[in-house]
Write a protein that holds these residues in place. Structure first.
Motif, PDB file in Angstrom:
ATOM      1  N   LEU A  52       0.830  -1.199   0.000  1.00  0.00           N
ATOM      2  CA  LEU A  52       0.000   0.000   0.000  1.00  0.00           C
ATOM      3  C   LEU A  52       0.870   1.258   0.000  1.00  0.00           C
ATOM      4  CD1 LEU A  52      -2.815  -0.958   2.541  1.00  0.00           C
ATOM      5  CD2 LEU A  52      -3.127  -0.468   0.113  1.00  0.00           C
ATOM      6  N   VAL A  53       1.860   1.280   0.872  1.00  0.00           N
ATOM      7  CA  VAL A  53       2.755   2.432   0.940  1.00  0.00           C
ATOM      8  C   VAL A  53       3.518   2.580  -0.375  1.00  0.00           C
ATOM      9  CG1 VAL A  53       4.796   3.396   2.074  1.00  0.00           C
ATOM     10  CG2 VAL A  53       2.988   2.339   3.453  1.00  0.00           C
ATOM     11  N   SER A  54       4.003   1.472  -0.909  1.00  0.00           N
ATOM     12  CA  SER A  54       4.762   1.506  -2.162  1.00  0.00           C
ATOM     13  C   SER A  54       3.924   2.065  -3.307  1.00  0.00           C
ATOM     14  CB  SER A  54       5.255   0.093  -2.523  1.00  0.00           C
ATOM     15  OG  SER A  54       6.179  -0.388  -1.571  1.00  0.00           O
ATOM     16  N   MET A  55       2.666   1.629  -3.415  1.00  0.00           N
ATOM     17  CA  MET A  55       1.803   2.120  -4.487  1.00  0.00           C
ATOM     18  C   MET A  55       1.506   3.602  -4.331  1.00  0.00           C
ATOM     19  SD  MET A  55      -0.812  -0.909  -5.614  1.00  0.00           S
ATOM     20  CE  MET A  55      -1.377  -1.399  -3.993  1.00  0.00           C
ATOM     21  N   ALA A  56       1.319   4.062  -3.088  1.00  0.00           N
ATOM     22  CA  ALA A  56       1.067   5.486  -2.859  1.00  0.00           C
ATOM     23  C   ALA A  56       2.269   6.315  -3.296  1.00  0.00           C
ATOM     24  CB  ALA A  56       0.761   5.735  -1.383  1.00  0.00           C
ATOM     25  N   LEU A  57       3.467   5.811  -3.042  1.00  0.00           N
ATOM     26  CA  LEU A  57       4.680   6.539  -3.432  1.00  0.00           C
ATOM     27  C   LEU A  57       4.910   6.490  -4.932  1.00  0.00           C
ATOM     28  CD1 LEU A  57       7.074   5.499  -0.517  1.00  0.00           C
ATOM     29  CD2 LEU A  57       5.554   7.477  -0.681  1.00  0.00           C
ATOM     30  N   ARG A  58       4.537   5.366  -5.560  1.00  0.00           N
ATOM     31  CA  ARG A  58       4.660   5.293  -7.024  1.00  0.00           C
ATOM     32  C   ARG A  58       3.754   6.317  -7.701  1.00  0.00           C
ATOM     33  NH1 ARG A  58       4.671  -0.531  -6.018  1.00  0.00           N
ATOM     34  NH2 ARG A  58       6.814  -1.278  -6.222  1.00  0.00           N
ATOM     35  N   MET A  59       2.619   6.627  -7.072  1.00  0.00           N
ATOM     36  CA  MET A  59       1.723   7.634  -7.643  1.00  0.00           C
ATOM     37  C   MET A  59       2.374   9.015  -7.659  1.00  0.00           C
ATOM     38  SD  MET A  59      -2.174   6.752  -6.498  1.00  0.00           S
ATOM     39  CE  MET A  59      -2.735   8.058  -7.590  1.00  0.00           C
ATOM     40  N   GLU A  60       3.429   9.202  -6.856  1.00  0.00           N
ATOM     41  CA  GLU A  60       4.175  10.453  -6.885  1.00  0.00           C
ATOM     42  C   GLU A  60       5.160  10.491  -8.047  1.00  0.00           C
ATOM     43  OE1 GLU A  60       3.737  13.115  -4.646  1.00  0.00           O
ATOM     44  OE2 GLU A  60       1.952  11.905  -4.226  1.00  0.00           O
TER      45      GLU A  60
END
Length: 249
Positions: free
Chosen positions: A38-46
């Motif tokens: 979840l954290v990784s996907m949120a950061l990829r959206m950046e």
């Protein structure tokens, strides 16, 4: 753990990048696989490049090859503690920014992490938006990355200054509430991308409203009255999919 909906769309345009223009690199270390993803996907959206590890041994090994610009690091790991991981990483990269994740709320645990050299921490449960914002702040302070757009987001004739929190459409000021501002900021960070109600709930309200997803519709209507009223519309509804913000044609 507070329910957190993961975004599944591709990376967006980032305003932070490495000095050579390549994407910011972040290493996420947590033995809770679902949380790490979840954290990784949120950061990829950046628009950032992400690697993850589920234990301290893998974290140190991956960091040597990956050379992250920042690390999101769980304090409690199955082999050795996040404090030990921090020590080993800092032995090679002394000023590497580290954001601690901890399930423990005691003041002494926070002090231990910061005393050991951690730059910041968030206590579980946390919102994905909080992790992103804290990381952005750490990266800016570290001077390991540069800002290509400063703190201003621009889509068509719509501008949003993240520092002053001022918004203008066609040069005219637009007054927004705090929640309206966060909603517009999320839309503007992801221009021309359809965002689902679940994604918006997670990033703006930080948790799942369950059957109350109509709160998104309500705030979208508020934004439209302020952003689109009397102008060519920028906020569009994609039936069954979500909402998208695009420059006016």
């Amino acid at each position: 753990m507070t329910s957190m909906n993961a975004a599944t769309s591709g990376p967006g345009k980032t305003d932070l990048q490495r000095p050579d223009g390549s994407p910011v690199r972040v290493l996420v270390v947590d033995d809770e696989e679902t949380l790490a993803e979840l954290v990784s996907m949120a950061l990829r959206m950046e628009g950032w490049e992400i690697r993850s590890a589920g234990n301290g041994t893998d974290a140190v090994r991956i960091a040597r090859d990956f050379r992250p610009d920042a690390v999101v690091l769980d304090v409690m790991l199955p082999d050795f503690s996040g404090l030990e991981v921090l020590s080993r990483l800092r032995a090679e990269v002394p000023h590497l920014p580290v954001l601690f994740l901890t399930a423990r709320d005691a003041v002494e645990d926070r002090i231990a992490g910061l005393t050991a050299g951690g730059d910041d921490y968030v206590t579980k449960p946390f919102s994905l938006e909080e992790v992103v914002l804290r990381l952005r702040a750490l990266l800016r302070r570290s001077h390991a990355v540069s800002s290509s757009m400063g703190s201003t987001l621009v889509v068509g004739d719509l501008t949003l200054d993240e520092d002053s929190r001022e918004v203008h459409r066609g040069g005219e000021p637009v007054s927004l509430t705090a929640t309206e501002f966060e909603l517009l900021r999320f839309l503007m960070r992801n221009p021309k991308r359809v965002l689902s109600k679940a994604q918006i709930l997670d990033r703006v309200w930080s948790y799942d409203f369950g059957g109350q997803a109509n709160i998104v519709e309500l705030y979208i209507s508020y934004l439209r009255k302020k952003i689109d009223a009397g102008r060519e519309p920028m906020i569009h509804t994609m039936r069954g999919a979500g909402y998208v913000l695009k420059p006016a044609t």
